[in-house]
Design an enzyme around this catalytic site. Structure first.
Site, PDB file in Angstrom:
ATOM      1  N   ASP A   1       0.839  -1.204   0.000  1.00 35.75           N
ATOM      2  CA  ASP A   1       0.000   0.000   0.000  1.00 35.75           C
ATOM      3  C   ASP A   1       0.872   1.251   0.000  1.00 35.75           C
ATOM      4  O   ASP A   1       2.048   1.217  -0.393  1.00 35.75           O
ATOM      5  CB  ASP A   1      -0.960  -0.067   1.215  1.00 35.75           C
TER       6      ASP A   1
ATOM      7  N   ARG B   1      -5.704  16.475   3.036  1.00 31.81           N
ATOM      8  CA  ARG B   1      -4.693  15.458   3.338  1.00 31.81           C
ATOM      9  C   ARG B   1      -3.336  15.927   2.798  1.00 31.81           C
ATOM     10  O   ARG B   1      -2.576  15.153   2.238  1.00 31.81           O
ATOM     11  CB  ARG B   1      -5.071  14.107   2.738  1.00 31.81           C
TER      12      ARG B   1
ATOM     13  N   LYS C   1      -4.116  -0.914  -6.716  1.00 39.01           N
ATOM     14  CA  LYS C   1      -5.145  -0.237  -5.906  1.00 39.01           C
ATOM     15  C   LYS C   1      -5.041   1.239  -6.260  1.00 39.01           C
ATOM     16  O   LYS C   1      -4.029   1.882  -5.974  1.00 39.01           O
ATOM     17  CB  LYS C   1      -4.880  -0.478  -4.423  1.00 39.01           C
ATOM     18  N   TRP C   2      -6.080   1.773  -6.860  1.00 36.61           N
ATOM     19  CA  TRP C   2      -6.070   3.137  -7.423  1.00 36.61           C
ATOM     20  C   TRP C   2      -6.836   4.046  -6.474  1.00 36.61           C
ATOM     21  O   TRP C   2      -8.064   4.029  -6.440  1.00 36.61           O
ATOM     22  CB  TRP C   2      -6.736   3.100  -8.786  1.00 36.61           C
TER      23      TRP C   2
ATOM     24  N   ASP D   1     -19.076   3.859  -7.646  1.00 37.32           N
ATOM     25  CA  ASP D   1     -20.154   4.138  -8.578  1.00 37.32           C
ATOM     26  C   ASP D   1     -19.997   3.298  -9.835  1.00 37.32           C
ATOM     27  O   ASP D   1     -18.953   2.694 -10.080  1.00 37.32           O
ATOM     28  CB  ASP D   1     -20.178   5.637  -8.920  1.00 37.32           C
TER      29      ASP D   1
ATOM     30  N   GLU E   1      -4.966 -18.641  15.762  1.00 35.22           N
ATOM     31  CA  GLU E   1      -5.583 -17.689  14.824  1.00 35.22           C
ATOM     32  C   GLU E   1      -5.147 -17.975  13.381  1.00 35.22           C
ATOM     33  O   GLU E   1      -5.941 -17.899  12.449  1.00 35.22           O
ATOM     34  CB  GLU E   1      -5.216 -16.253  15.209  1.00 35.22           C
TER      35      GLU E   1
HETATM   36  C1  GLA Z   1      -6.770   5.705   1.749  1.00 39.11           C
HETATM   37  C2  GLA Z   1      -7.249   4.276   1.512  1.00 39.11           C
HETATM   38  C3  GLA Z   1      -6.576   3.348   2.498  1.00 39.11           C
HETATM   39  C4  GLA Z   1      -5.074   3.449   2.350  1.00 39.11           C
HETATM   40  C5  GLA Z   1      -4.635   4.888   2.522  1.00 39.11           C
HETATM   41  C6  GLA Z   1      -3.172   5.054   2.199  1.00 39.11           C
HETATM   42  O1  GLA Z   1      -7.265   6.199   2.922  1.00 39.11           O
HETATM   43  O2  GLA Z   1      -8.638   4.198   1.599  1.00 39.11           O
HETATM   44  O3  GLA Z   1      -7.010   2.020   2.303  1.00 39.11           O
HETATM   45  O4  GLA Z   1      -4.706   2.960   1.081  1.00 39.11           O
HETATM   46  O5  GLA Z   1      -5.370   5.771   1.678  1.00 39.11           O
HETATM   47  O6  GLA Z   1      -2.747   6.346   2.367  1.00 39.11           O
END
Ligand code: GLA
Length: 743
Positions: free
Chosen positions: A366, A443, A476-477, A534, A614
Site C-alpha cells: 500500500d 490530506r 489499488k487506485w 459508482d 488464529e
Molecule cells: C486511503 C485508503 C486506504 C489506504 C490509505 C493510504 O485512505 O482508503 O485504504 O490505502 O489511503 O494512504
C-alpha cells in the site's frame, strides 16, 4: 423485438422481461412519457387525461384551445423556458442569449446492439441481444437537436439512457444543463431511498416520502462522493424487500452529479438526473455535439431485493468490461493497517511470507513505497521507488514476493500531487488552482488537472511504464480528496464551466487506456475507502474498496447499504486486526471473515502478530472462501431478516441461479440474556427440491445437542423457515450451506 413502434398510436414501447416503458409522439410533436412499470401491452396514452390547469401555459399553436399544456402531462425529456415549469432536463443558451429548450419530435430509429458514448463508459452488449432506440427531438429556434438514446436489455431487465445534444445552428450554443434522464411518474405515492454517508460510513440507506417541491441528491466534489452515492430508488410507500413497485436509477458517472425529484402540483413525481448543472456549462460550435453520461434504469414490481439483483447482474454481465468481473479473484493481504508508512523490505517480505503460509494469493504493497513518502505530506506524483525504504528498488521486492509463490499488487494515487514532490516542482501549474489564491489542501495534497491532455497522458505513461517494467498483478487506485479550486489555464474564461466534467473525462480516458492495455492486471478502485463507489468506476475496475472502516459490525451496515445497487463481488472487504483500528471494538476473527466474504475477500493485518490458533483459523477461512467464491460472486443476493423487530442480527444469503446451492451468513449484533428464538426463512431455493443443510461455525450446536447436518425440503426452508441454535457472546457469526440433493 424488444422495441416496438406503433405507427397508428404513435407510441414507442420498450419491453424488458418484466417491465414496459412507453412514450408517445403527442400533440404538436411533443414527446410524452406514457408508461414505465410492470410489463403490459398496448397503447397507454389514453390513461392520461389532458386538463386545463390554472396558470399553466398553452402552446401558441393550439390557439383558443386551452385544454392542453406542457406543465402537467408526463414528458419524456423536459425542456426549459417553454411551458413546463417543473424540473428541466435540458437548458441551452444561443448566442443571442435566448435560453431554454422547446423540444419537438423529429425522427426515431431502432437499431440492434448497444450505443456507445464519446469518452464515457457505457454498458456493453456481451450477448448480442441489446437493442437501441434513438429518438431525436429538436428546437429549431435555439438550433439544437437532442437525441435520446435508450439501450434495451430484455433478459437483464434494464434500460439504459443517455442524451446526445448537437448544435444544429450557425452560432455558438452553450449548454447550461443536459441531464441523462428525465422520468415522470404521473401517479403514485413514492418514497425516495438514497445512500448518504461520510468517510468511513458510506452508503447508509435513508428512506423518506416525497414532499411537494424538490428533493435532491448530489455531489459537487468532482467525485461521486462518500456523502451522497448517485444511486437512488423511488419506491411505492408500501414497497418492502420482497414486494412492491420500485424504480432504481444508477448514473454511470463518477464526477459531480445531481439527481432531483419533484412532487408537482398534481402530486406527480419527476426525477431528473445527470451531471450537476450548477457551475456547469458546455460550449458547442456549429455541428459539435455533447454526450451526457449514461444512466441505468430498472423497474421491479416485486420489491427492493429483486431490484438489487437486477443491478448486480447488469453490472457484472453488461457494464464491467474487466475479465475479472466474472472470474475468480485472488485472496489478498494488504499491508496498510499492518504497517501504515512504517516498513522496509525485510518487514514487507516477512509479512508476505506469512501471507503465503496462511494461503493468500496476492500481496499488496500500500501507500509509502515511492518518492520520499514516510507520511502523507509528500511525494504524490513521484511514482518511483523510495530507495531509503526499499534499497535496490521494487525489483528485488517483487522478486521476493513472487519467489514465495504470491502475486504482487501496488497502491497508487495517480490523480494527485503533493506540494513537496518533484512533479509539483517541475509542473506547479498542473495542479488545480484559482489564480491569485493559494489552493486548498486536503490530506496535504493537491489535485491534478486531468482536463489537460498532457496531464492525463503523463499519468497514463507513468503508470503504463510501471506496469511494463514490473510484474504487477494488481493495482489499488486511490483518490483521497475532494476537488476544489476549479480553474484551468488550459480553458478560456467562457469554458471554465466545462472543467469538472473534463476532469472526469480525463480520468476515464486514462482508465480506459490502461485497462485495455493491461487486461491481466486486476484494478481495485478506492477513494479514502468508498468515496467513488459508482457504476462509472465499475465499468473499468471490477472492485472498489468499500470503506476505510474495517470494523465488521460497521461494515454490516455499509455493505448492506451498498448491496442495494452494487454486487458483493465489487465490494473490497478485508479482515483486519481486533480491536479494530477505527472503532476500538473487539470482534471474533471468524465474524470478521464472514463479513469480509460478502465482498472481494482479503486481509489487512500483520500476520506476525497472530497466534498459531488464529493462523489455523485463517487457513480454514481462506479454504472456506475458495469453496464458496464462485457462488458468492455469481449468485443471487438476498437481504434477510429486515422485517424482524428488533433485529438483533444481520443476515444475508447468496443462492445460485440454478437454485442448487446457497450460503446464508449470520452475525449476532445484539446478544440478549433471554433471546427470542432466532428463526429465519430462506430465499432462492426450489420448493420442490430437497437440500442438505450444514451449519458452519455454530459453536452452540454441540451444547444444544443439535446435529450440524440435516435434510429438508426447499418448501419447508422457504415457507416454514429454520430455527437456529442460540448464539452467545460478543458478535458471534455463523454460516449455513445448503446443497440440493440430486433426484
Ligand atoms: C486511503 C485508503 C486506504 C489506504 C490509505 C493510504 O485512505 O482508503 O485504504 O490505502 O489511503 O494512504
Amino acid at each position: 423485438m424488444s422495441i416496438v413502434y406503433d405507427a397508428a398510436a404513435r407510441t414507442l414501447t420498450l419491453n424488458t422481461r418484466d417491465s414496459s416503458y412507453q412514450m408517445q409522439i403527442g400533440p404538436l410533436g411533443y414527446l410524452l412519457h406514457t408508461y414505465y412499470g410492470r410489463r403490459a401491452e398496448g397503447d397507454m396514452s389514453g390513461l392520461h387525461l389532458p386538463k386545463d390547469v390554472g396558470f399553466s401555459p398553452n402552446p401558441h399553436a393550439l390557439g383558443a384551445e386551452r385544454g392542453w399544456s406542457l406543465d402537467t402531462p408526463p414528458q419524456e425529456y423536459s425542456g426549459a423556458n417553454a411551458g413546463d415549469h417543473r424540473l428541466h432536463a435540458l437548458k441551452a443558451e444561443a448566442e443571442s442569449g435566448a435560453w431554454g429548450a422547446d423540444l419537438h419530435y423529429l425522427r426515431h430509429e431502432i437499431r440492434p446492439g448497444a450505443y456507445t458514448l464519446e469518452g464515457l463508459p457505457a454498458a456493453l452488449d456481451p450477448e448480442g441481444c441489446a437493442e437501441t432506440l434513438s429518438v431525436t427531438l429538436a428546437d429549431p429556434a435555439l438550433g439544437l437537436e437532442a437525441e435520446l438514446l435508450y439501450g434495451v436489455y430484455e433478459r437483464l431487465d434494464v434500460i439504459t439512457r443517455a442524451v446526445r445534444v448537437t448544435n444544429t445552428g450557425s452560432g455558438t450554443l452553450r449548454l447550461r444543463k443536459a441531464a441523462s434522464v428525465c422520468l415522470d411518474l404521473p401517479f403514485g405515492d413514492w418514497d425516495l431511498i438514497h445512500f448518504h454517508g461520510r468517510h468511513a460510513m458510506e452508503r447508509q440507506p435513508e428512506r423518506a416520502p416525497l414532499l411537494h417541491g424538490v428533493q435532491s441528491v448530489g455531489s459537487e466534489r468532482v467525485a461521486s462522493s462518500h456523502q451522497h452515492n448517485p444511486f437512488v430508488i423511488l419506491c411505492d410507500r408500501h414497497a418492502a424487500q420482497y414486494g412492491g413497485d420500485c424504480y432504481g436509477l444508477m448514473p454511470v458517472y463518477s464526477g459531480s452529479h445531481l439527481t432531483q425529484v419533484e412532487r408537482d402540483q398534481m402530486g406527480a413525481a419527476r426525477i431528473v438526473s445527470g451531471i450537476r448543472d450548477e457551475d456547469f456549462s458546455w460550449t458547442l460550435g456549429p455541428g459539435e455535439r455533447f454526450d451526457t453520461p449514461q444512466a441505468l434504469l430498472c423497474f421491479r414490481h416485486d420489491g427492493l431485493n429483486a431490484l438489487s439483483q437486477r443491478f448486480h447482474r447488469f453490472i457484472r454481465e453488461a457494464l464491467c468490461r474487466s475479465r475479472f468481473s466474472r472470474t475468480r479473484r485472488p485472496v489478498l493481504l494488504n499491508n496498510w493497517e499492518a504497517t501504515y508508512f512504517n516498513f522496509d523490505r525485510e518487514k514487507i517480505l516477512a509479512i508476505a511470507k506469512e501471507a503465503k503460509e496462511l494461503g493468500a494469493d496476492l500481496f499488496v504493497l500500500d501507500d509509502g513505497w515511492f518518492g520520499k513518502r514516510n507520511d502523507d505530506h509528500s511525494s504524490l506524483g513521484d511514482w518511483f521507488v523510495n530507495e531509503q525504504k526499499l534499497p535496490g528498488g521494487l525489483e528485488p521486492l517483487i522478486r521476493g514476493v513472487k519467489d514465495l509463490g504470491l502475486q504482487f499488487g501496488l497502491w497508487v494515487e495517480p490523480e494527485m500531487v503533493s506540494e513537496d514532490s518533484e512533479l509539483y516542482r517541475a509542473h506547479p501549474d498542473w495542479a488545480l488552482k484559482v489564480p491569485g489564491r493559494e489552493p486548498f489542501l486536503s490530506r496535504s495534497q493537491l489535485a491534478l488537472d486531468l482536463s489537460r491532455p498532457e496531464v492525463a497522458d503523463w499519468i497514463y505513461h507513468t503508470l503504463a511504464e510501471l506496469l511494463r517494467r514490473y510484474e504487477i498483478d494488481y493495482i489499488k487506485w486511490d483518490f483521497n480528496r475532494s476537488l476544489t479550486d476549479l480553474w484551468s489555464p488550459a480553458l478560456p474564461a467562457e469554458r471554465q464551466g466545462e472543467l469538472a466534467h473534463r476532469c472526469t473525462l480525463g480520468l476515464y480516458r486514462v482508465m480506459e487506456r490502461l485497462t485495455a492495455e493491461f487486461p491481466q492486471v486486476l484494478f481495485e478502485g478506492c477513494a479514502g475507502g468508498g468515496g467513488r463507489f459508482d457504476a462509472g468506476m465499475l465499468a473499468f475496475f471490477p472492485q472498489i474498496w468499500c470503506s476505510d472502516d474495517t470494523d465488521p459490525i460497521e461494515r454490516l451496515v455499509i455493505q448492506r447499504g451498498s448491496s442495494y445497487g452494487y454486487p458483493l463481488s465489487c465490494m473490497g472487504a478485508h479482515v483486519s486486526a481486533s480491536p479494530n483500528h477505527q472503532t476500538g471494538r473487539r470482534t471474533p476473527l471468524d465474524t470478521r471473515a464472514v463479513v469480509a466474504m460478502a465482498g472481494g475477500f482479503g486481509y489487512e493485518l500483520d500476520p506476525g502478530k497472530l497466534s498459531e490458533e488464529e493462523k489455523d483459523r485463517i487457513r480454514a477461512q481462506i479454504a472456506r472462501f475458495r469453496r464458496y467464491e464462485p457462488l458468492l460472486r455469481e449468485g443471487d443476493y438476498y437481504r434477510i431478516g429486515e422485517e424482524e423487530d428488533p433485529a438483533d442480527f444481520a443476515a444475508w444469503q447468496v443462492a445460485s441461479r440454478e437454485r442448487d446451492e446457497s450460503l446464508l451468513s449470520l452475525v449476532l449484533t445484539h446478544p440478549r440474556a433471554n433471546p427470542a428464538p432466532l428463526h429465519l426463512r430462506f430465499r432462492g431455493l426450489d420448493p420442490e427440491a430437497r437440500y442438505t443443510l450444514r451449519l458452519e461455525l455454530f459453536d452452540a450446536c454441540a451444547a444444544e445437542g443439535m446435529p450440524r447436518e440435516g435434510v429438508y425440503s426447499g418448501g419447508a426452508l422457504l415457507y416454514a423457515g429454520f430455527t437456529f441454535p442460540r448464539m452467545f457472546g460478543d458478535y458471534p457469526s455463523a454460516q449455513v450451506y445448503l446443497k440440493k440433493i440430486a433426484d
